[in-house]
Design an enzyme around this catalytic site. Structure first.
Site, short mmCIF file in Angstrom:
data_model
loop_
_atom_site.label_atom_id
_atom_site.label_comp_id
_atom_site.label_asym_id
_atom_site.label_seq_id
_atom_site.Cartn_x
_atom_site.Cartn_y
_atom_site.Cartn_z
N LYS A 140 -55.12 -73.22 52.22
CA LYS A 140 -54.94 -74.15 51.58
C LYS A 140 -53.24 -74.55 51.85
CE LYS A 140 -58.02 -73.10 47.66
NZ LYS A 140 -58.18 -73.20 46.30
N ARG B 148 -65.86 -63.57 49.70
CA ARG B 148 -65.18 -63.69 48.18
C ARG B 148 -64.61 -62.53 47.81
NH1 ARG B 148 -65.51 -68.94 45.60
NH2 ARG B 148 -65.06 -67.62 43.76
N ARG C 50 -55.86 -63.42 48.06
CA ARG C 50 -55.35 -64.17 47.08
C ARG C 50 -54.07 -63.21 46.32
NH1 ARG C 50 -60.73 -67.28 44.94
NH2 ARG C 50 -60.12 -69.23 45.82
N HIS D 266 -59.54 -70.98 49.85
CA HIS D 266 -61.22 -71.45 49.51
C HIS D 266 -62.11 -70.59 50.13
CE1 HIS D 266 -64.81 -73.77 48.36
NE2 HIS D 266 -65.00 -73.81 49.51
P1 IDP Z 1 -63.11 -70.38 43.45
O1 IDP Z 1 -62.05 -71.31 44.38
O2 IDP Z 1 -62.52 -69.02 43.30
O3 IDP Z 1 -64.44 -70.63 44.02
P2 IDP Z 1 -63.31 -72.58 41.38
O4 IDP Z 1 -63.45 -72.35 39.93
O5 IDP Z 1 -64.34 -73.01 42.25
O6 IDP Z 1 -62.70 -71.13 42.04
O7 IDP Z 1 -62.09 -73.38 41.32
C1 IDP Z 1 -61.68 -74.18 42.69
C2 IDP Z 1 -60.25 -74.07 42.89
O8 IDP Z 1 -59.51 -74.99 41.75
C3 IDP Z 1 -59.52 -72.87 42.62
O9 IDP Z 1 -59.61 -71.92 43.84
C4 IDP Z 1 -58.03 -73.27 42.15
O10 IDP Z 1 -57.32 -73.60 43.28
C5 IDP Z 1 -58.32 -74.35 41.23
N1 IDP Z 1 -58.57 -74.21 39.78
C6 IDP Z 1 -59.53 -73.20 39.17
N2 IDP Z 1 -59.42 -73.25 37.92
C7 IDP Z 1 -58.30 -73.74 37.67
C8 IDP Z 1 -57.47 -73.59 36.56
O11 IDP Z 1 -57.91 -73.28 35.48
N3 IDP Z 1 -56.14 -74.29 36.42
C9 IDP Z 1 -55.75 -74.84 37.82
N4 IDP Z 1 -56.57 -74.72 39.10
C10 IDP Z 1 -57.62 -74.11 38.93
MG MG Z 2 -65.55 -72.57 44.00
#
Ligand code: IDP
Ligand code: MG
Length: 139
Positions: free
Chosen positions: A11, A87, A104, A117
Site C-alpha cells: 500500500k 493471509r 502487518r 493487501h
Molecule cells: P483485509 O485487507 O484484511 O482483507 P478488509 O476487511 O477486506 O481487510 O478491508 C479492506 C481494507 O480496508 C483493510 O485492509 C484496511 O486498509 C481498510 N479497513 C478495513 N476495516 C477498516 C476500518 O474499520 N477502518 C478503517 N479502515 C479499514
Molecule cells: Mg479483504
C-alpha cells in the site's frame, strides 16, 4: 489459472516509508515466487472499483482516497495454498491484533494504513490479478 496463486498490494504508506524491499524479502523468504510485479498508482475511481465489495461501509471513501494517494506495488504470487498462507503471513487486518512476526505487525501504521493487501478467495484473486496484469506480464 491454477489455484496456487494470490494477489497482493504493497500500500502507499509502506511504499512511502521505503518498506518495499523488506516486505518483498519476507514474501520470498516465506516461499512465494513472484509471478508478476509492477509499480503503479491508482486513480480514486480505480481504487473504488478495486474495493467495490466495501462500497457503503463508513471507511470506504477514506480507504479509496488513501489507496490512490501514492504509488503502490502490485504482485501476483505463486505458492501452494497461496491465498491462505499469504493471509497468515500478513496477519490480522488490525495491526494491534496481528501476531508478532507478521508483515502487518511489523509495517502497519494503522488499521487503514496496514501495509499490504492480500486476496481472500480464489474468485477475488482472479478478479484482482486481472485488474492489474495481462497474461504477457505473468511468468
Ligand atoms: P483485509 O485487507 O484484511 O482483507 P478488509 O476487511 O477486506 O481487510 O478491508 C479492506 C481494507 O480496508 C483493510 O485492509 C484496511 O486498509 C481498510 N479497513 C478495513 N476495516 C477498516 C476500518 O474499520 N477502518 C478503517 N479502515 C479499514
Ligand atoms: Mg479483504
Amino acid at each position: 489459472m491454477p489455484l496456487g496463486y494470490t494477489f497482493a498490494l504493497i500500500k502507499p504508506s509502506a511504499c512511502r516509508k521505503n518498506h518495499v524491499g523488506p516486505i518483498l524479502a519476507m514474501i520470498n523468504q516465506a516461499g512465494f515466487r513472484i509471478s508478476a510485479i509492477r509499480s503503479t498508482k491508482l486513480t480514486k475511481q480505480e481504487a473504488e472499483t478495486f474495493y467495490e465489495m466495501h462500497r457503503g461501509k463508513e471507511f470506504y471513501d477514506s480507504l479509496c482516497e488513501f489507496m490512490s494517494s501514492g504509488p503502490i506495488i502490485a504482485l501476483l504470487l505463486e505458492k501452494d495454498n497461496a491465498i491462505e498462507d499469504f493471509r497468515k503471513l500478513i496477519g490480522n487486518t488490525n495491526p494491534d491484533m496481528a501476531e508478532e512476526g507478521t508483515i502487518r505487525k511489523m509495517f502497519a501504521e494503522s488499521l487503514q494504513k496496514n501495509a499490504v493487501h492480500g486476496s481472500d478467495s480464489v474468485e477475488n484473486m482472479k478478479r484482482e490479478a486481472d485488474f492489474f496484469f495481462n497474461q504477457r506480464e505473468r511468468y
